[in-house]
Design an enzyme around this catalytic site. Structure first.
Site, PDB file in Angstrom:
ATOM      1  N   GLU A   5       0.583  -6.649  22.412  1.00 52.31           N
ATOM      2  CA  GLU A   5       1.279  -5.493  22.970  1.00 52.31           C
ATOM      3  C   GLU A   5       0.355  -4.706  23.918  1.00 52.31           C
ATOM      4  OE1 GLU A   5       2.140  -3.689  19.071  1.00 52.31           O
ATOM      5  OE2 GLU A   5       0.781  -2.040  19.590  1.00 52.31           O
ATOM      6  N   ILE A  37       6.534  -3.356  10.929  1.00 55.16           N
ATOM      7  CA  ILE A  37       5.963  -2.065  11.351  1.00 55.16           C
ATOM      8  C   ILE A  37       4.464  -2.074  11.079  1.00 55.16           C
ATOM      9  CG2 ILE A  37       8.054  -0.663  11.093  1.00 55.16           C
ATOM     10  CD1 ILE A  37       6.896   0.261   8.348  1.00 55.16           C
ATOM     11  N   ARG A  64       1.443  -4.692  12.205  1.00 51.84           N
ATOM     12  CA  ARG A  64       0.649  -4.948  13.398  1.00 51.84           C
ATOM     13  C   ARG A  64       1.164  -6.217  14.056  1.00 51.84           C
ATOM     14  NH1 ARG A  64      -1.105  -0.604  13.665  1.00 51.84           N
ATOM     15  NH2 ARG A  64      -3.255   0.131  13.651  1.00 51.84           N
ATOM     16  N   HIS A  81       5.740   0.693  19.257  1.00 53.39           N
ATOM     17  CA  HIS A  81       4.693   1.118  18.305  1.00 53.39           C
ATOM     18  C   HIS A  81       4.772   2.631  18.042  1.00 53.39           C
ATOM     19  CE1 HIS A  81       0.453  -0.115  16.745  1.00 53.39           C
ATOM     20  NE2 HIS A  81       0.961   0.853  16.015  1.00 53.39           N
ATOM     21  N   ILE A  82       5.933   3.049  17.505  1.00 54.72           N
ATOM     22  CA  ILE A  82       6.152   4.486  17.306  1.00 54.72           C
ATOM     23  C   ILE A  82       6.416   4.847  15.846  1.00 54.72           C
ATOM     24  CG2 ILE A  82       6.980   4.946  19.651  1.00 54.72           C
ATOM     25  CD1 ILE A  82       9.881   4.882  18.445  1.00 54.72           C
ATOM     26  N   ARG A  85      -1.642  -8.529  -2.188  1.00 60.28           N
ATOM     27  CA  ARG A  85      -2.844  -9.229  -2.663  1.00 60.28           C
ATOM     28  C   ARG A  85      -3.062  -8.956  -4.144  1.00 60.28           C
ATOM     29  NH1 ARG A  85      -7.222  -7.343   1.548  1.00 60.28           N
ATOM     30  NH2 ARG A  85      -5.922  -5.549   1.147  1.00 60.28           N
ATOM     31  N   GLY A 118       0.856  -1.191   0.000  1.00 54.79           N
ATOM     32  CA  GLY A 118       0.000   0.000   0.000  1.00 54.79           C
ATOM     33  C   GLY A 118       0.891   1.240   0.000  1.00 54.79           C
ATOM     34  N   ARG A 119       0.345   2.332   0.484  1.00 52.08           N
ATOM     35  CA  ARG A 119       1.084   3.602   0.453  1.00 52.08           C
ATOM     36  C   ARG A 119       2.419   3.505   1.194  1.00 52.08           C
ATOM     37  NH1 ARG A 119      -4.010   5.017   2.111  1.00 52.08           N
ATOM     38  NH2 ARG A 119      -5.231   6.449   0.835  1.00 52.08           N
ATOM     39  N   ILE A 120       2.401   2.901   2.388  1.00 51.66           N
ATOM     40  CA  ILE A 120       3.640   2.862   3.190  1.00 51.66           C
ATOM     41  C   ILE A 120       4.658   1.922   2.543  1.00 51.66           C
ATOM     42  CG2 ILE A 120       4.618   2.313   5.466  1.00 51.66           C
ATOM     43  CD1 ILE A 120       1.793   3.050   6.634  1.00 51.66           C
TER      44      ILE A 120
HETATM   45  C1  DGY Z   1      -1.607   3.310  12.628  1.00 49.50           C
HETATM   46  O1  DGY Z   1      -1.919   4.435  12.258  1.00 49.50           O
HETATM   47  O2  DGY Z   1      -2.221   2.296  12.281  1.00 49.50           O
HETATM   48  C2  DGY Z   1      -0.447   3.219  13.562  1.00 49.50           C
HETATM   49  O3  DGY Z   1       0.000   1.919  13.698  1.00 49.50           O
HETATM   50  C3  DGY Z   1      -0.822   3.798  14.901  1.00 49.50           C
HETATM   51  O4  DGY Z   1      -1.697   2.924  15.537  1.00 49.50           O
END
Ligand code: DGY
Length: 332
Positions: A269, A238, A240, A287-288, A179, A156-158
């Site tokens: 977490e 990064i 989930r 989770h930063i 996918r 996706g975008r990230i």
């Molecule tokens: C998101 O935006 O999904 C980040 O993981 C913050 O929860």
């Protein structure tokens, strides 16, 4: 006339609360107490909007307990804390915060990748502990980033942001699995080639996970997938917790079947698997990935804009289930 009531489930920037307070009677949680589901339901009683984060579960039980709720605005792009079917069935609009965190999160994916591959954190701990007595040819020798193969699961975008950084910034060969395959122009802009999942696992020197969490993506990386990876590879999550089987990963690291892992998210977490806490070639962050000040403010602003847009003007900016309000039974 009284303003409609909303609840903000977690601490947030004061200026965002002030903006919301121009339109709503706001119950906020600036002490950042972690509310149980029962407390969240109690605080949401009689309110029309909920400003929440990925930590709050919005499910049928909450919605049935709070029949006045019309919108839940997530200050997160991921929305696996939402039971979208239940929300749609109850006529409650769900919104998330896409777009505003893309580049910041891609930056962090790279930071974690570089810290893991080049052993930044363990070498820093070594130095601070006073163990550094002399230069050595193999002292914290890691793996290279430039010229290596970057694998991305979830494009996706990230994922695309990470691909661009790898291909154009570090001269990496970039492969991905998703996918659905990207169109040719987007693949070219990202410098990325599509491969099947097994090829991705086998070929990547660094594998970055950026796919959304769902029942289908649960344990996308487990014992079998880890066994397909190169023993010299690094794994970066990064996305989930729950996408990786953390127990299987801890074992693979312990047995030297993987060079290292950079993890920003964990199953269950804020608890972290003890096998990961005890592993040396692992970089662990709480989770930063989206946590730059401007980006967290933009995420909060977008959640607020969704509440104001929908409750004041009848239109949210980033609705996940726009048909909910047409088909639902919540009071208007
Ligand atoms: C998101 O935006 O999904 C980040 O993981 C913050 O929860």
């Amino acid at each position: 006339m009284n303003k409609p009531g909303i609840v903000i489930a977690r601490a947030v920037f004061p200026q965002v609360i002030e903006r919301l307070a121009q339109h709503f009677e706001v119950l906020s949680n600036q002490d950042d107490n972690l509310w149980s589901p029962a407390e969240l339901a109690a605080k949401s009683q009689g309110r029309v909007g909920l400003f929440c984060t990925a930590s709050e579960r919005v499910d049928a039980a909450l919605l049935q307990a709070c029949p006045t709720l019309r919108i839940c605005a997530n200050m997160a792009v991921g929305y696996n804390n939402f039971d979208l079917d239940a929300m749609t069935a109850c006529g409650v609009l769900a919104t998330n915060a896409p777009g505003v965190l893309t580049e910041t999160t891609a930056d962090f994916g790279f930071a974690l990748l570089m810290a893991t591959a080049r052993r930044v954190c363990e070498s820093e701990h070594f130095l601070r502990a006073g163990h550094w007595t002399s230069w050595r040819y193999d002292l914290f020798a890691g793996t290279d980033i430039h010229g290596s193969t970057l694998g991305i699961l979830g494009m996706g975008r990230i994922g695309q942001g990470i691909a661009r950084r790898g291909a154009h910034g570090f001269g990496m060969r970039v492969i991905y699995h998703n996918r659905s395959r990207l169109d040719q122009a987007t693949e070219a802009a990202c410098g990325a080639s599509y491969v099947d999942k097994n090829e991705l696992l086998a070929m990547a020197d660094h594998l970055v996970l950026v796919l959304p969490y769902s029942a289908q993506s649960h344990h996308s990386i487990g014992t079998a997938e880890l066994a397909r990876m190169k023993p010299t590879a690094t794994l970066i999550n990064i996305a989930r917790g729950g996408i990786v089987d953390d127990a299987a990963l801890a074992l693979a690291l312990q047995q030297g079947r993987l060079a290292g892992a950079g993890l920003d998210v964990f199953e269950g977490e804020p608890a972290v698997h003890p096998g990961l806490l005890g592993a040396s070639r692992v970089v662990l962050t709480p989770h930063i990935a989206s946590a730059s000040v401007p980006t967290r403010l933009a995420m909060a602003d977008l959640a607020a804009d969704n509440l104001i847009g929908f409750l004041v003007r009848g239109e949210a900016l980033t609705a996940l289930n726009p048909r909910a309000v047409a088909t639902g039974s919540a009071p208007g």
